[in-house]
Design an enzyme around this catalytic site. Structure first.
Site, PDB file in Angstrom:
ATOM      1  N   HIS A 197      28.424  78.909  87.405  1.00  0.00           N
ATOM      2  CA  HIS A 197      27.595  78.017  88.220  1.00  0.00           C
ATOM      3  C   HIS A 197      26.798  78.887  89.212  1.00  0.00           C
ATOM      4  O   HIS A 197      27.270  79.962  89.613  1.00  0.00           O
ATOM      5  CB  HIS A 197      28.524  77.040  88.965  1.00  0.00           C
ATOM      6  CG  HIS A 197      27.806  76.041  89.808  1.00  0.00           C
ATOM      7  ND1 HIS A 197      27.365  76.343  91.081  1.00  0.00           N
ATOM      8  CD2 HIS A 197      27.443  74.768  89.576  1.00  0.00           C
ATOM      9  CE1 HIS A 197      26.757  75.275  91.577  1.00  0.00           C
ATOM     10  NE2 HIS A 197      26.789  74.309  90.692  1.00  0.00           N
ATOM     11  N   VAL A 199      26.394  79.094  92.308  1.00  0.00           N
ATOM     12  CA  VAL A 199      27.013  79.604  93.553  1.00  0.00           C
ATOM     13  C   VAL A 199      28.022  80.720  93.285  1.00  0.00           C
ATOM     14  O   VAL A 199      28.449  81.395  94.208  1.00  0.00           O
ATOM     15  CB  VAL A 199      27.718  78.482  94.372  1.00  0.00           C
ATOM     16  CG1 VAL A 199      26.734  77.395  94.773  1.00  0.00           C
ATOM     17  CG2 VAL A 199      28.912  77.894  93.632  1.00  0.00           C
ATOM     18  N   LYS A 200      28.389  80.961  92.029  1.00  0.00           N
ATOM     19  CA  LYS A 200      29.436  81.935  91.704  1.00  0.00           C
ATOM     20  C   LYS A 200      28.854  83.356  91.605  1.00  0.00           C
ATOM     21  O   LYS A 200      27.667  83.546  91.807  1.00  0.00           O
ATOM     22  CB  LYS A 200      30.143  81.523  90.413  1.00  0.00           C
ATOM     23  CG  LYS A 200      30.719  80.089  90.458  1.00  0.00           C
ATOM     24  CD  LYS A 200      31.885  79.942  91.430  1.00  0.00           C
ATOM     25  CE  LYS A 200      32.229  78.505  91.780  1.00  0.00           C
ATOM     26  NZ  LYS A 200      32.716  77.693  90.674  1.00  0.00           N
ATOM     27  N   HIS A 201      29.699  84.336  91.267  1.00  0.00           N
ATOM     28  CA  HIS A 201      29.279  85.749  91.330  1.00  0.00           C
ATOM     29  C   HIS A 201      28.097  86.065  90.423  1.00  0.00           C
ATOM     30  O   HIS A 201      27.214  86.819  90.796  1.00  0.00           O
ATOM     31  CB  HIS A 201      30.443  86.675  90.981  1.00  0.00           C
ATOM     32  CG  HIS A 201      31.517  86.662  92.009  1.00  0.00           C
ATOM     33  ND1 HIS A 201      32.504  85.706  92.035  1.00  0.00           N
ATOM     34  CD2 HIS A 201      31.753  87.472  93.071  1.00  0.00           C
ATOM     35  CE1 HIS A 201      33.306  85.938  93.069  1.00  0.00           C
ATOM     36  NE2 HIS A 201      32.870  87.004  93.714  1.00  0.00           N
TER      37      HIS A 201
END
Ligand SMILES: *Cc1c(COP(=O)(O)O)cnc(C)c1O
Length: 391
Positions: A197, A199-201
């Site tokens: 997603h 917002v992830k790394h």
């Protein structure tokens, strides 16, 4: 609780000139990423093509696992992992309450019952002692959640799992690129789940991955993501047959080739993204060491934190949240304890008092802006505004 995306890149780039809104998280997409996606769009394969396997192999290589199976989201990855472990009706799976709802939901998708084990106050990671106390004759697995970016105590969890014959699964949606006792996230449990997603790394828009060393589990997961059919379109073509057999009830959890091309391109930057996240955390740590009333989460020395989130604890969280939001600082709260969600209260009769450490922590936690493209001025701005509010 929504993991929304907030703002355009333009807003972030100008944020050190104007006090424009700063999100709590943001993807970093560059021209190389865009070209990688475009070139797949010009090719013959939009899905089930060569980029999927290429991404899986590169990802497995990065985390040090033998196999990686790419799916359409982190949630699909959790569900797929629950299927692979054979979780079904009446089975209990131990989960922490401080996580995104999808962790517990995946147990329910398979007809199982999530059993909530409380967290440790310093880290908000699953407390092995609490896990031990929740084991019954119906317990089949433990899902450890690497909250905020740090690994759970996998040595302790492994010995509990071994003693009781349980599977150990890691929800590492927060901890890609992290380590525990010098071992990489992705090798610490029987199955490790990741999310891509925004917002992830690293991101593929939507997407997820499951890493494992077990070839049988990997095969079960490949079947599950493709309706439970034992052969995909590519291998049918190769073998010159139209026939396929549906062996199990599966889903369409496939990911596209253009998403995997983005994932491959993003993976090249993961090490530098994690490095920058750690630098940002260090700057926050240094600043808050001298600000009374701000208490960041504790990171145990054996953990290399990859900082999906930077979480502080404050006395009057609601007030600080409101004032920071008013000043354009995109703070958030992760998470409202899952066992207190209306669905869980209604369906599993989980009540307040079940996980007191998590419930108390929830009233004080606040996630500050944390994403690799933040510059030093952005960090200073967050710190200065917090100082002003507290004085
Ligand atoms: C993001 C996340 C998920 C779900 O991932 P999606 O890709 O959004 O479906 C699951 N668990 C945790 C801890 C997460 O942070």
């Amino acid at each position: 609780m929504m993991q929304g995306q907030c703002l355009s890149l333009k807003t972030i780039e100008s944020s050190n000139m104007n006090p424009l809104p700063l999100p709590y998280a943001h993807q970093w997409i560059d021209e190389h990423d865009i070209q990688a996606v475009v070139s797949v769009l010009r090719s013959d394969w939009l899905t089930t093509g060569p980029k999927v396997e290429e991404f899986e192999q590169a990802f497995a290589g990065y985390v040090g696992a033998r196999h990686a199976v790419a799916v359409s989201s982190g949630t699909a990855a959790l569900h797929t992992a629950m299927f692979a472990l054979g979780i079904g009706h009446g089975d209990e799976v131990i989960v922490p309450p401080i996580t995104f709802v999808a962790t517990a939901n995946a147990v329910v998708f398979q007809g199982g019952t999530p059993v909530f084990a409380d967290v440790e106050a310093g880290t908000l990671l699953m407390d092995p002692q609490q896990v031990q106390e929740k084991i019954t004759s119906r317990t089949k697995a433990i899902i450890a959640v690497d909250y905020a970016g740090q690994s759970c105590d996998y040595d302790a969890l492994h010995s509990i799992a071994k003693e009781h014959g349980l599977a150990l699964m890691a929800d590492a949606c927060h901890s890609l690129g992290g380590q525990y006792k010098g071992r990489k996230v992705g090798t610490l449990a029987d199955l490790t789940v990741f999310s891509f997603h925004p917002v992830k790394h690293i991101t593929t828009g939507e997407g997820g991955m499951i890493a494992t060393d077990d070839p049988e589990l990997a095969e079960r997961m490949r079947t599950f993501r493709n309706h439970g059919i034992d052969m995909d379109h590519t291998s049918r073509m190769k073998q010159g047959t139209w026939q396929y057999e549906m062996m199990e009830l599966g889903y369409n959890y496939r990911i596209t080739d253009f998403q995997c091309a983005l994932g491959l391109s993003q993976l090249n930057k993961l090490t530098s993204f994690v490095q920058r996240r750690r630098e940002i955390a260090e700057m926050y740590d240094r600043a808050f060491a001298s600000i009374k009333g701000i208490n960041p989460l504790h990171t145990p020395p054996e953990v290399m934190n990859s900082y999906h989130l930077y979480v502080i604890r404050v006395n009057d969280r609601d007030q600080l949240f409101g004032q920071l939001r008013e000043k354009g600082i995109g703070v958030n709260v992760h998470y409202f304890p899952v066992h207190l969600q209306p669905y869980y209260q209604k369906t599993f009769e989980t009540r307040e008092g079940l996980c007191p450490v998590a419930e108390n922590a929830y009233n004080h936690i606040l996630s500050l802006p944390m994403f690799p493209q933040m510059n030093d001025n952005d960090i200073e701005r967050v710190v200065t505004v917090i100082e002003e509010i507290l004085n």
